[in-house]
Design a protein around this motif. Structure first.
Motif, PDB file in Angstrom:
ATOM      1  N   ALA A   1      35.803  41.137  35.668  1.00  0.00           N
ATOM      2  CA  ALA A   1      36.893  41.160  36.712  1.00  0.00           C
ATOM      3  C   ALA A   1      36.086  42.517  37.450  1.00  0.00           C
ATOM      4  CB  ALA A   1      38.221  41.073  37.165  1.00  0.00           C
ATOM      5  N   ASP A   2      36.055  43.738  36.346  1.00  0.00           N
ATOM      6  CA  ASP A   2      35.488  44.984  37.374  1.00  0.00           C
ATOM      7  C   ASP A   2      34.716  44.996  37.532  1.00  0.00           C
ATOM      8  OD1 ASP A   2      38.265  45.947  37.324  1.00  0.00           O
ATOM      9  OD2 ASP A   2      37.530  47.549  35.577  1.00  0.00           O
TER      10      ASP A   2
ATOM     11  N   HIS B   1      32.312  41.698  38.521  1.00  0.00           N
ATOM     12  CA  HIS B   1      31.786  41.194  38.956  1.00  0.00           C
ATOM     13  C   HIS B   1      32.419  41.367  40.134  1.00  0.00           C
ATOM     14  CE1 HIS B   1      31.510  37.559  36.914  1.00  0.00           C
ATOM     15  NE2 HIS B   1      32.340  37.345  36.158  1.00  0.00           N
ATOM     16  N   ARG B   2      33.358  42.238  40.575  1.00  0.00           N
ATOM     17  CA  ARG B   2      33.375  43.905  41.939  1.00  0.00           C
ATOM     18  C   ARG B   2      33.088  44.321  41.479  1.00  0.00           C
ATOM     19  NH1 ARG B   2      35.236  48.353  42.576  1.00  0.00           N
ATOM     20  NH2 ARG B   2      36.023  48.367  40.403  1.00  0.00           N
TER      21      ARG B   2
END
Length: 135
Positions: A101-102, A104-105
């Motif tokens: 998730a990090d 992708h951010r």
């Protein structure tokens, strides 16, 4: 391997396990690998079970387990504690998903900044540098 069980020197053991001698010593220091007794006037000998244990450690590391977690897994390696091993793996999976998730951010922010850089030309301040200064 052509060596007899429990007849590997540390160098031969390290080569068979695909690591260096210092890795063997480090794993012993961390309690991941037992240190065999030194016979009087002799050298320590290792066996195929030791090679398998190091390969287990390396496989677990490739999955992202820490050495402490690997130590816990080694205590469960008899195969009778699947729920405990699954709990450790579930924690690891949660960590991997958080990192994804990090990433992708980060990818989204960098993509936007790179695109902004390509659209700004001339004496205009670079959007990437400005964004980094602004935090």
């Amino acid at each position: 391997m052509n060596e007899a069980p429990e007849n590997l020197t540390i160098g031969t053991f390290a080569k068979a396990a695909g690591v260096n001698v210092e890795t063997i010593r480090f794993y012993q220091h961390k309690g991941l690998l037992p240190t065999p007794e030194r016979p009087p006037g002799g050298i320590r000998r290792y066996g195929n079970a030791d090679v398998a244990r190091v390969k287990f450690v390396k496989a677990a590391q490739r999955l992202g387990f820490s050495l402490d977690e690997i130590g816990q897994l080694l205590k469960l390696e008899d195969g009778m504690h699947c729920s405990e091993a699954a709990a450790l793996a579930s924690q690891r999976l949660d960590d991997v998903r958080a990192k994804l998730a990090d990433l992708h951010r980060i990818e989204a922010v960098l993509t936007e900044l790179v695109n902004e850089c390509h659209t700004h030309q001339g004496d205009v301040s670079c959007p990437l540098i400005t964004a980094l200064h602004d935090g």
